[in-house]
Write an enzyme that holds these catalytic residues in place. Sequence first.
Site, PDB file in Angstrom:
ATOM      1  N   ASN B 390       0.646  -0.937   0.166  1.00  0.00           N
ATOM      2  CA  ASN B 390      -0.336   0.051   0.021  1.00  0.00           C
ATOM      3  C   ASN B 390       1.006   1.279  -0.063  1.00  0.00           C
ATOM      4  OD1 ASN B 390      -1.761   1.825   0.520  1.00  0.00           O
ATOM      5  ND2 ASN B 390      -2.958   0.693   1.606  1.00  0.00           N
ATOM      6  N   ASP B 391       1.341   1.431   1.142  1.00  0.00           N
ATOM      7  CA  ASP B 391       2.329   3.032   1.415  1.00  0.00           C
ATOM      8  C   ASP B 391       3.548   3.351   0.869  1.00  0.00           C
ATOM      9  OD1 ASP B 391       0.347   3.599   3.401  1.00  0.00           O
ATOM     10  OD2 ASP B 391       1.817   2.921   4.838  1.00  0.00           O
ATOM     11  N   VAL B 392       4.015   1.791  -0.212  1.00  0.00           N
ATOM     12  CA  VAL B 392       5.308   2.185  -0.964  1.00  0.00           C
ATOM     13  C   VAL B 392       4.845   2.234  -2.430  1.00  0.00           C
ATOM     14  CG1 VAL B 392       6.649   0.068   0.567  1.00  0.00           C
ATOM     15  CG2 VAL B 392       5.373  -0.828  -1.469  1.00  0.00           C
ATOM     16  N   VAL B 393       3.370   2.154  -2.723  1.00  0.00           N
ATOM     17  CA  VAL B 393       3.323   2.036  -4.352  1.00  0.00           C
ATOM     18  C   VAL B 393       2.423   3.460  -4.734  1.00  0.00           C
ATOM     19  CG1 VAL B 393       3.243   0.019  -5.356  1.00  0.00           C
ATOM     20  CG2 VAL B 393       1.472   0.725  -3.885  1.00  0.00           C
TER      21      VAL B 393
END
Lengths: 96, 464
Positions: B390-393
């Site tokens: 989630n956060d890394v994209v």
Amino acid sequence: MSDALITGIVVFVLATYLGAELIGRVPPTLHTPLMSGANAISGITVVGALLVAAAGLGWISTVLGFLAVVCAMMNVVGGYAVTDRMLQMFKKEEKK
Amino acid sequence: MIPASLERLLYLVSAALFIVGLKRLQSPATARQGNAISGLGMLIAIVVTVLGLEILSPAVLGAGLLVGSAVGWWMARSVQMTSMPQMVALLNGFGGAASLLVGGAEFLKSELRGETIPVDTGITIQLSLLIGAVTLTGSLIAWAKLQEVMTGKPITYPGQKLLNALLFLAVIVLSAYQIMTPEAHLWPFYAVCGISLLLGVLLVIPIGGADMPVVISLLNSYSGIAGAMTGFVIQNDVLIISGALVGSSGIILSQIMCKAMNRSLANVLFGAFGGGTATGTKKSAAGLTVKSVTVEDAAIQLAYAQQVIIVPGYGMAVAQAQHAVRELADLIEKKGGTVRYAIHAVAGRMPGHMNVLLAEANVPYDKMFAMEDINSDFDNCDVAVVIGANDVVNPAARTDPSSPIFGMPILDVDRAKSCIVLKRSMGAGFAGIENELFYAPRTSMLFGDAKQSITKLVSEVKQL
């Protein structure tokens, strides 16, 4: 400060830089096994633990030594074994 | 019995073997051998030590070696690859405990014999107590957070930093008092141990579960430094060398992860990140629609794609979906496509965790790419498949200065021609931040358990 301490500090500083050089080049793919493998190396405290456990200086010292040996050996054996278990899974693509 | 000079030389041999072992870790092809070489170094060090001892209590020694080895072996065999971060946290803790115990025993030994401890030895003993104790309890808290035995949310209260600073100061003062007063006093020793153990707990509880990877790396480093301090206490080079090697390894890994999150180490340690309520971006959910996709349509996209990049996240690990992912990749490749894996430095719960899980599913390591090596290829990518990440994209990291993760380097999946996001529901990520990728026109969502969704995709692609 004693000579032994000075020598120790020299060795410590040089080894820290050597460590930085070595670790900086480990590919990200291997960072987990690197951590568990490095962890196993830090189990070298077992050398100190053995010295304490064998010294036979009253029960407090012996109990602490025994516990130290157990902790350090869990670190050593657990670390190396789990690292090996991970590394054996890393394979290159088989050429068909 | 072996002469002391030979003993020192053999210790040097084992230190050299550790270095060679770490060097071999620079390529997956030689890494396993490297680990074995490092293990050989350890064996030499242990044998040399035992041979050099005047053993007064062989039963204690033997039992300790045996029990520790057996438990370690059992842990290493039985641990699930998904739980590797917890395992490493525990191992760190044991390392810290060993340093604490050895430091404590050395101190008590001299006290009981009525010897005066020289100032320099006194300092190193106090350091190995402090660092060992903080590593021990800090690691146990990290373990509990990762294992979800306790809340992953940061625990904060007013005056937290002040309290920690005061406790730290107390340790320093007590240690100094202990070192400067040669006549035997045991209470400052116990106080130092107690406060240090407490400090380990208090320092880790305000750090969020998502930041545990950094904490584990840092504690890894501490366990090394604690070992080196023990080396100073017993004046043994191999402990100092290996402790320093491990110390720098942990620091470097923490730095790599902080850089990957665009945060400073201080921010990770003291920032209590992820504590607030979901700080959604201004243009969050309202007015935007999510496009969901059926398994059939997703399967068609994947079956005819030339370039597929899979982006795994912790969700893949939780769902144990890695084997199904590999099966899907095999099918796509059979149909003529290329499948690669893009792995963000902070994907999963420790650095390199995703790689281990994929390797477990027989994904060859030359198909796994770090962010820097694959990000430019998303432009030519037909389908990017995001599995439980989630956060890394989250493109907000590039575009939205008000986002807490603004400036964090991300995987540019939104640049792919099409992006399929596998997700359990519309919940926010570990950091509790809204993700606009899910509302992007090129994105389609495939809701459900990652493993089930991928298994369904596999059977659909098979029929095409």
